[in-house]
Design a protein around this motif. Structure first.
Motif, PDB file in Angstrom:
ATOM      1  N   LEU A 293     -37.587  38.018   1.908  1.00 58.57           N
ATOM      2  CA  LEU A 293     -36.547  38.679   2.686  1.00 58.57           C
ATOM      3  C   LEU A 293     -35.613  37.619   3.271  1.00 58.57           C
ATOM      4  N   ILE A 294     -34.332  37.748   2.978  1.00 61.54           N
ATOM      5  CA  ILE A 294     -33.348  36.867   3.605  1.00 61.54           C
ATOM      6  C   ILE A 294     -32.858  37.610   4.840  1.00 61.54           C
ATOM      7  N   GLU A 295     -33.566  37.417   5.937  1.00 62.03           N
ATOM      8  CA  GLU A 295     -33.300  38.169   7.156  1.00 62.03           C
ATOM      9  C   GLU A 295     -33.126  37.253   8.359  1.00 62.03           C
ATOM     10  N   THR A 296     -32.841  35.969   8.090  1.00 60.61           N
ATOM     11  CA  THR A 296     -32.450  35.052   9.154  1.00 60.61           C
ATOM     12  C   THR A 296     -31.187  34.334   8.708  1.00 60.61           C
ATOM     13  N   ILE A 297     -30.345  33.980   9.667  1.00 63.31           N
ATOM     14  CA  ILE A 297     -29.087  33.323   9.315  1.00 63.31           C
ATOM     15  C   ILE A 297     -29.317  31.919   8.724  1.00 63.31           C
ATOM     16  N   PRO A 298     -30.315  31.131   9.164  1.00 58.35           N
ATOM     17  CA  PRO A 298     -30.539  29.863   8.471  1.00 58.35           C
ATOM     18  C   PRO A 298     -30.913  30.052   7.002  1.00 58.35           C
ATOM     19  N   ALA A 299     -31.700  31.088   6.694  1.00 60.22           N
ATOM     20  CA  ALA A 299     -32.112  31.318   5.305  1.00 60.22           C
ATOM     21  C   ALA A 299     -30.932  31.694   4.425  1.00 60.22           C
ATOM     22  N   ALA A 300     -29.888  32.289   5.008  1.00 57.99           N
ATOM     23  CA  ALA A 300     -28.714  32.657   4.220  1.00 57.99           C
ATOM     24  C   ALA A 300     -28.040  31.440   3.616  1.00 57.99           C
ATOM     25  N   PHE A 301     -28.257  30.273   4.222  1.00 55.97           N
ATOM     26  CA  PHE A 301     -27.693  29.027   3.706  1.00 55.97           C
ATOM     27  C   PHE A 301     -28.650  28.310   2.752  1.00 55.97           C
ATOM     28  N   GLU A 302     -29.836  28.895   2.513  1.00 56.78           N
ATOM     29  CA  GLU A 302     -30.836  28.229   1.667  1.00 56.78           C
ATOM     30  C   GLU A 302     -31.450  29.182   0.647  1.00 56.78           C
ATOM     31  N   MET A 303     -30.708  30.180   0.220  1.00 57.15           N
ATOM     32  CA  MET A 303     -31.252  31.152  -0.722  1.00 57.15           C
ATOM     33  C   MET A 303     -31.716  30.473  -2.010  1.00 57.15           C
ATOM     34  N   GLU A 304     -30.881  29.637  -2.582  1.00 62.42           N
ATOM     35  CA  GLU A 304     -31.243  29.003  -3.851  1.00 62.42           C
ATOM     36  C   GLU A 304     -32.420  28.061  -3.672  1.00 62.42           C
ATOM     37  N   GLU A 305     -32.415  27.303  -2.584  1.00 60.88           N
ATOM     38  CA  GLU A 305     -33.505  26.369  -2.345  1.00 60.88           C
ATOM     39  C   GLU A 305     -34.838  27.099  -2.151  1.00 60.88           C
ATOM     40  N   MET A 306     -34.795  28.257  -1.499  1.00 59.45           N
ATOM     41  CA  MET A 306     -36.022  29.023  -1.288  1.00 59.45           C
ATOM     42  C   MET A 306     -36.565  29.556  -2.609  1.00 59.45           C
ATOM     43  N   LEU A 307     -35.681  30.061  -3.460  1.00 63.30           N
ATOM     44  CA  LEU A 307     -36.121  30.487  -4.793  1.00 63.30           C
ATOM     45  C   LEU A 307     -36.680  29.306  -5.578  1.00 63.30           C
ATOM     46  N   TYR A 308     -36.041  28.163  -5.452  1.00 68.03           N
ATOM     47  CA  TYR A 308     -36.478  26.972  -6.199  1.00 68.03           C
ATOM     48  C   TYR A 308     -37.877  26.545  -5.759  1.00 68.03           C
ATOM     49  N   GLU A 309     -38.133  26.560  -4.458  1.00 70.07           N
ATOM     50  CA  GLU A 309     -39.443  26.129  -3.967  1.00 70.07           C
ATOM     51  C   GLU A 309     -40.545  27.088  -4.405  1.00 70.07           C
ATOM     52  N   LEU A 310     -40.249  28.370  -4.403  1.00 67.15           N
ATOM     53  CA  LEU A 310     -41.264  29.353  -4.796  1.00 67.15           C
ATOM     54  C   LEU A 310     -41.370  29.457  -6.313  1.00 67.15           C
ATOM     55  N   ARG A 311     -40.251  29.217  -6.981  1.00 63.60           N
ATOM     56  CA  ARG A 311     -40.060  29.197  -8.430  1.00 63.60           C
ATOM     57  C   ARG A 311     -41.033  30.028  -9.246  1.00 63.60           C
ATOM     58  N   GLU A 312     -42.159  29.471  -9.692  1.00 67.40           N
ATOM     59  CA  GLU A 312     -43.066  30.196 -10.584  1.00 67.40           C
ATOM     60  C   GLU A 312     -43.673  31.426  -9.932  1.00 67.40           C
ATOM     61  N   HIS A 313     -43.558  31.526  -8.614  1.00 61.49           N
ATOM     62  CA  HIS A 313     -44.093  32.676  -7.885  1.00 61.49           C
ATOM     63  C   HIS A 313     -42.998  33.617  -7.388  1.00 61.49           C
TER      64      HIS A 313
END
Length: 523
Positions: A243-263
């Motif tokens: 869930l992108i439900e914090t304003i800091p996460a809105a600036f890191e959507m791609e990085e969050m997907l990248y870190e979780l990647r295979e999951h």
């Protein structure tokens, strides 16, 4: 062996899920990853203070190579290829059965915002999930009415949402200290259901809430890899939508997907938690960051459009699903005119999401499943999703994501009163054990109370002048609370709810989450 103690009150059938082996599994998660969780929470606080001191919130320079690189997440797994309509709700037996029978593609089994973490609810939720996975869930009400999953029901994929990183579970101790709540929720579910789900042609899937950075996503990835190894299931079996439900996460959507990647399977766009985060992060940034009435902040506001379009573009560029926000309306079977207005708003909201490229969306009530499905089928046709639709036209800037001043709407006395009344009503229900509450035709969860109390706190601190000409002061808020509580009347735990609301809305220092002090008032 890890020293694990359960100190919660006795719950019927608890021995089925609180087995010594399952508790050891949870204890290992705490032993291996608890300190990392603590460090990440400390990092959150440091970042918030840096922003308060003038450091701009922006896309991270040090992760530019991730945003510019060529990579993708794996294709969606079985059960998550078609997600046109997802129903959310707590893991309470009756509501769980209604969700399983409603025809949705996914049931978000909520162990977080729609669930009060009473120990009874925590344990019962795991029992409900265990029975639901095995097709044996049934329930008899105190009045003797029986509920069961229909034999002809096309069952949705079960996707639990564990608690956020900030919450502990005080009824489970490791070496004398409380376990991270998310480790209890996710650990017990995986231990009892991961292998079963895979054997049934589905898999162990999650929704992950309230993260603020890619480092927090990385911790989940580390937890998942460990769990897969311990359970003997293939790596990458555990999949999650964040869930992108914090304003800091809105600036890191791609990085969050990248870190979780295979999951990773996708991202979801929320609303109230997102706005709550805007207030929390920029609470002392001045009048340019003061929102109007919460009811006036729709998903068509410029900053919200920027956020949702960025989410769709990011997801589809990386092969991930984009899931829309909640339709919280509760259809009325008594007032046809009001019902028609509510359904029209739901249709409008889902039409916008489907047109923007979302692959599916959330509803809070079974009666809304048909509308959501109809709208998405009208756009998708026979396609399972819109992953092939690239939003190359989207180029969102920092200024667009932070354009709080550009949100249309007023700050009104009615808005202040709504925050107070709805916030206190919800908290009374939450303290009594019910985290999903129907209030004025909407299904509310903890995010409702968070935006309500945070907006009151911010309006007070910035001296907002209302449409009546009155300035928001502590005296005015106290008077409004008195009057609204009198209007609420006799309600279980309303006095506790009032004191809690005053505590989190009028405190000198902003409490990061109201559920932290609220947790001390239950059980």
């Amino acid at each position: 062996m890890v020293d694990v103690q359960v100190i919660g009150p006795e719950v019927e059938r608890s021995a089925e899920v609180l087995t010594p082996e399952a508790l050891q599994f949870v204890g290992q998660l705490q032993h291996l990853f608890g300190a990392s969780r603590d460090e990440l929470l400390a990092t959150r606080a440091l970042r918030r203070q840096a922003i308060a001191d003038g450091e701009p919130l922006d896309f991270r320079v040090e992760t530019a190579d991730v945003r510019e690189g060529e990579w993708s997440v794996p294709p969606p797994p079985p059960g998550l290829v078609r997600r046109r309509v997802e129903i959310t709700g707590p893991t309470e037996p009756k509501m769980a059965i209604n969700a399983l029978n409603c025809g949705a593609d996914v049931w978000l089994a909520d162990l977080e915002d729609a669930n009060t973490p009473h120990w009874h609810n925590v344990v019962t939720g795991q029992l409900v999930l265990r029975d639901a996975v095995r097709g044996s869930l049934s329930f008899t009400s105190p009045e003797g009415k029986q509920y069961a999953v229909r034999p002809d029901a096309v069952l949705p994929t079960i996707v639990p949402r564990p608690r956020g990183w900030h919450l502990d579970e005080r009824h489970v101790l490791v070496d004398g200290d409380p376990v991270v709540g998310a480790f209890v929720d996710a650990g017990l579910y995986l231990f009892h259901n991961a292998v079963e789900q895979l054997e049934r042609g589905s898999g162990p899937y999650f929704y992950l809430p309230k993260m603020e950075s890619h480092l927090e996503a990385r911790l989940w990835a580390d937890v998942f890899v460990h769990c897969e190894r311990e359970l003997g299931i293939p790596r990458g079996s555990i999949r999650a939508t964040m869930l992108i439900e914090t304003i800091p996460a809105a600036f890191e959507m791609e990085e969050m997907l990248y870190e979780l990647r295979e999951h990773a399977t996708g991202l979801n766009a929320g609303r109230w938690d997102y706005l709550f985060s805007v207030v929390k992060v920029f609470r002392d940034a001045g009048p340019d960051f003061v929102l109007p009435d919460r009811s006036a902040v729709t998903m068509t506001a410029p900053m919200m459009r920027a956020y949702t379009e960025q989410l769709v573009a990011t997801c589809h560029r990386r092969g991930a699903m984009a899931i829309g926000g909640m339709a919280a309306a509760i259809p009325s079977r008594r007032d046809a005119e009001a019902n028609e207005r509510a359904l029209a708003k739901v249709r409008e909201d889902k039409t916008r999401e489907a047109g923007d490229g979302f692959d599916g969306s959330w509803v809070a009530h079974p009666d809304l499943v048909g509308i959501c499905r109809e709208v998405f089928e009208g756009v998708l046709g026979d396609a399972d999703n819109q992953l092939t639709r690239q939003r190359d036209d989207v180029h969102v800037t920092r200024e667009q994501l932070l354009d709080v001043a550009g949100v249309p709407g007023e700050r009104t006395e009615a808005g202040l009163r709504a925050n107070v009344e709805v916030g206190i009503r919800y908290l009374a229900a939450w303290l009594a054990g019910n985290g999903a509450v129907g209030i004025h035709g909407l299904m509310e969860d903890a995010a409702t109370a968070e935006i309500s109390r945070s907006q009151v706190w911010q309006w007070l601190r910035t001296g907002v002048v209302l449409d009546t000409g009155e300035t928001v002061t502590a005296e005015l808020v106290h008077r409004v609370i008195e009057e609204e509580v009198a209007g609420i009347g006799d309600l279980d735990r309303v006095d506790d709810a009032r004191r809690l609301f005053e505590q989190v809305a009028l405190a000198d220092e902003f409490p990061d989450f109201l559920t932290l002090p609220a947790y001390t008032l239950i059980d």
